[in-house]
Scaffold this active site. Structure first.
Site, PDB file in Angstrom:
ATOM      1  N   LYS A  38      -5.474   5.665  57.658  1.00  0.00           N
ATOM      2  CA  LYS A  38      -4.833   5.838  56.341  1.00  0.00           C
ATOM      3  C   LYS A  38      -6.945   5.296  55.187  1.00  0.00           C
ATOM      4  O   LYS A  38      -7.349   5.067  55.844  1.00  0.00           O
ATOM      5  CB  LYS A  38      -4.062   4.635  55.746  1.00  0.00           C
ATOM      6  CG  LYS A  38      -4.350   3.474  55.820  1.00  0.00           C
ATOM      7  CD  LYS A  38      -3.078   2.468  55.597  1.00  0.00           C
ATOM      8  CE  LYS A  38      -3.240   1.263  56.049  1.00  0.00           C
ATOM      9  NZ  LYS A  38      -2.024   0.467  56.397  1.00  0.00           N
ATOM     10  N   ARG A 137       9.000  -5.364  51.331  1.00  0.00           N
ATOM     11  CA  ARG A 137       7.870  -3.994  50.818  1.00  0.00           C
ATOM     12  C   ARG A 137       8.588  -2.707  50.777  1.00  0.00           C
ATOM     13  O   ARG A 137       9.221  -2.299  50.183  1.00  0.00           O
ATOM     14  CB  ARG A 137       7.047  -3.986  51.246  1.00  0.00           C
ATOM     15  CG  ARG A 137       5.763  -3.465  50.641  1.00  0.00           C
ATOM     16  CD  ARG A 137       4.373  -4.005  51.139  1.00  0.00           C
ATOM     17  NE  ARG A 137       4.012  -2.944  52.401  1.00  0.00           N
ATOM     18  CZ  ARG A 137       2.882  -2.937  53.600  1.00  0.00           C
ATOM     19  NH1 ARG A 137       1.882  -3.359  53.069  1.00  0.00           N
ATOM     20  NH2 ARG A 137       2.719  -2.173  54.608  1.00  0.00           N
ATOM     21  N   TYR A 276     -28.052  -4.429  31.876  1.00  0.00           N
ATOM     22  CA  TYR A 276     -27.131  -4.979  30.301  1.00  0.00           C
ATOM     23  C   TYR A 276     -26.783  -6.054  30.562  1.00  0.00           C
ATOM     24  O   TYR A 276     -25.866  -7.376  31.542  1.00  0.00           O
ATOM     25  CB  TYR A 276     -25.652  -4.208  30.955  1.00  0.00           C
ATOM     26  CG  TYR A 276     -25.683  -2.388  30.696  1.00  0.00           C
ATOM     27  CD1 TYR A 276     -25.744  -1.905  30.051  1.00  0.00           C
ATOM     28  CD2 TYR A 276     -25.529  -1.582  31.981  1.00  0.00           C
ATOM     29  CE1 TYR A 276     -26.062  -0.218  30.128  1.00  0.00           C
ATOM     30  CE2 TYR A 276     -25.618  -0.552  31.918  1.00  0.00           C
ATOM     31  CZ  TYR A 276     -26.047   0.202  31.305  1.00  0.00           C
ATOM     32  OH  TYR A 276     -25.809   1.682  30.977  1.00  0.00           O
ATOM     33  N   MET A 324     -23.058   1.425  36.799  1.00  0.00           N
ATOM     34  CA  MET A 324     -22.145   2.207  37.409  1.00  0.00           C
ATOM     35  C   MET A 324     -22.602   3.045  38.051  1.00  0.00           C
ATOM     36  O   MET A 324     -21.732   3.563  39.284  1.00  0.00           O
ATOM     37  CB  MET A 324     -21.574   3.261  36.045  1.00  0.00           C
ATOM     38  CG  MET A 324     -21.160   4.010  36.463  1.00  0.00           C
ATOM     39  SD  MET A 324     -20.470   5.452  34.857  1.00  0.00           S
ATOM     40  CE  MET A 324     -19.447   4.697  33.778  1.00  0.00           C
TER      41      MET A 324
HETATM   42  C1  LIG Z   1      -2.289  -0.387  57.625  1.00  0.00           C
HETATM   43  C2  LIG Z   1      -1.187  -0.598  58.237  1.00  0.00           C
HETATM   44  C3  LIG Z   1      -1.006  -1.754  59.667  1.00  0.00           C
HETATM   45  C4  LIG Z   1      -2.881  -1.582  60.286  1.00  0.00           C
HETATM   46  O1  LIG Z   1      -3.482  -2.781  59.855  1.00  0.00           O
HETATM   47  P1  LIG Z   1      -4.752  -3.258  59.881  1.00  0.00           P
HETATM   48  O2  LIG Z   1      -4.271  -4.794  59.389  1.00  0.00           O
HETATM   49  O3  LIG Z   1      -5.545  -2.579  60.044  1.00  0.00           O
HETATM   50  O4  LIG Z   1      -4.814  -3.582  61.734  1.00  0.00           O
HETATM   51  C5  LIG Z   1      -0.101  -0.924  60.935  1.00  0.00           C
HETATM   52  N1  LIG Z   1       0.710  -1.299  59.940  1.00  0.00           N
HETATM   53  C6  LIG Z   1       1.486  -0.667  58.412  1.00  0.00           C
HETATM   54  C7  LIG Z   1       2.621  -0.547  58.511  1.00  0.00           C
HETATM   55  C8  LIG Z   1      -0.167   0.065  57.986  1.00  0.00           C
HETATM   56  O5  LIG Z   1       0.424  -0.221  56.344  1.00  0.00           O
END
Ligand SMILES: *Cc1c(COP(=O)(O)O)cnc(C)c1O
Length: 384
Positions: A38, A137, A276, A324
């Site tokens: 992700k 969550r 800046y 930036m």
């Molecule tokens: C992001 C995520 C993981 C992986 O977590 P890490 O700490 O990066 O290994 C696993 N399970 C879920 C549900 C996640 O959202």
């Protein structure tokens, strides 16, 4: 200036990625593995990382947050299974059914729509029920389970849930793992409740990187590591717990380095301001280098007047505010530095290193955020 490279780029080490995944495979002890890609593969670049992971035969799943990421994985050559961790928009339900992505279920109305779409397409769809164990969550509570069981019974192509999963709240934040133990007990209770409702899962999974590294019993049938695959420890606490339990220090190597080039070198007199807000003023003659990277690229503005970059194997402090698209560094002590010389923002140069963890400390965040924020526009280059 060499024409071969752009003004900034990210290098990805193929051998480091493979070494980290080898370590995860060893830790998984025969369980299935879902590597998490992700957030643009934790900022590394999803297409490049997925292309490299696709060459291996020992990874069963990739896990992603969104449908768009799942599609990007397919485009990058991933033909095996895809676990969706995040919520799915109603408009993407048909895509899920068509492509055979495996969604995480935490919403009954969504499951109902998915069931109708699967029945209509006459396509079996594998789902993973997210159980509420204390992170609050996404999870489903025990009292909500009968409603889900009813929906599964109603839609032939949903069958039973394929997986049951949960996510730990603080496994990487502390060396005291009571809360994780509590979550594991809750998980066991809820899986039993699923069985009583005749929606017992085929597989269970709970383990992110920290859980996989520290707790054998969180492994179940499938593990879902993310950060560790890229060569980073989820936290100091995870590292300490692992080392105190006798673990070796050679599990992971960072995959990513972030580099740029000096585009300008300037001589300053004592008493001149930099950048800046005039937040830095020279107290002696100084040589200043301009680096064409700024907060737009993911170099946090909190690094103003505090971080170091590396030039010719030496540290150069950030002077003034991060802009930036540009950042100024002090190269007074790097005599040989000239326009065109490589600047390392994350990574090693000779015997010096600036880690993502150090950047995280300087900018009051965690390595996850430092990496995930790297701009997807920066070119990625595979090395080794
Ligand atoms: C992001 C995520 C993981 C992986 O977590 P890490 O700490 O990066 O290994 C696993 N399970 C879920 C549900 C996640 O959202």
């Amino acid at each position: 200036m060499a024409a071969k490279y752009p003004l900034q780029w990210i290098e990805l080490s193929r051998s480091a990625l493979n070494c980290n995944v080898d370590s995860l495979v060893r830790l998984a002890r025969g369980r299935q593995i879902a590597i998490c890609v992700k957030a643009n593969a934790y900022g590394h670049g999803l297409p490049q990382i997925v292309e490299m992971l696709s060459q291996r035969s020992d990874i069963h799943y990739l896990s992603v947050h969104s449908v768009a990421e799942a599609i990007a994985c397919r485009k990058a050559g991933w033909n095996a299974r895809l676990l969706l961790l995040g919520p799915v928009a109603t408009e993407d339900i048909e895509t899920i059914v068509e492509c055979g992505f495996e969604p995480t279920i935490s919403d009954a109305a969504f499951l109902e729509r998915l069931g109708r779409a699967a029945d209509k397409a006459k396509k079996r769809i594998l789902t993973h029920l997210k159980l509420e164990t204390g992170t609050n969550r996404q999870g489903i509570t025990e009292s909500e389970l009968p409603r889900f069981a009813e929906i599964y019974r109603k839609h032939q192509h949903l069958g039973k849930p394929y997986g049951a999963s949960t996510h730990f709240a603080n496994i990487e934040d502390t060396t005291n793992h009571q809360y994780a133990e509590h979550q594991l007990r809750q998980f066991g209770k809820l899986v039993k409740a699923m069985k009583r409702l005749k929606i017992g899962p085929r597989i269970c999974h709970t383990a992110s990187s920290a859980a996989l590294i520290l707790f054998e019993k969180t492994g179940f049938d499938l593990v879902r590591p993310g950060l560790a695959a890229y060569g980073h420890w989820p936290s100091k606490e995870t590292y300490l717990s692992y080392r105190l339990s006798g673990g070796a220090n050679d599990l992971f190597r960072p995959v990513l380095s972030w580099k740029s080039r000096l585009t300008q070198v300037k001589k300053l007199q004592p008493g001149e301001f930099v950048g800046y807000g005039c937040t830095y003023r020279t107290t002696a003659p100084a040589r200043l280098g301009v680096v064409p990277v700024g907060y737009y690229d993911g170099y946090d503005r909190a690094l103003s007047n505090c971080a170091h970059m590396l030039v010719n194997g030496a540290r150069a402090e950030v002077r003034g505010r991060v802009c930036m698209n540009l950042t100024m560094i002090d190269i007074s002590n790097v005599r040989a530095a000239r326009p065109g010389h490589v600047v390392t923002l994350i990574g090693s140069d000779h015997s010096e290193t600036v880690s993502a963890e150090q950047i995280a400390i300087w900018s009051s965040t965690i390595n996850y955020e430092v990496l995930a924020r790297l701009s997807s526009e920066t070119p990625r280059i595979m090395v080794e």
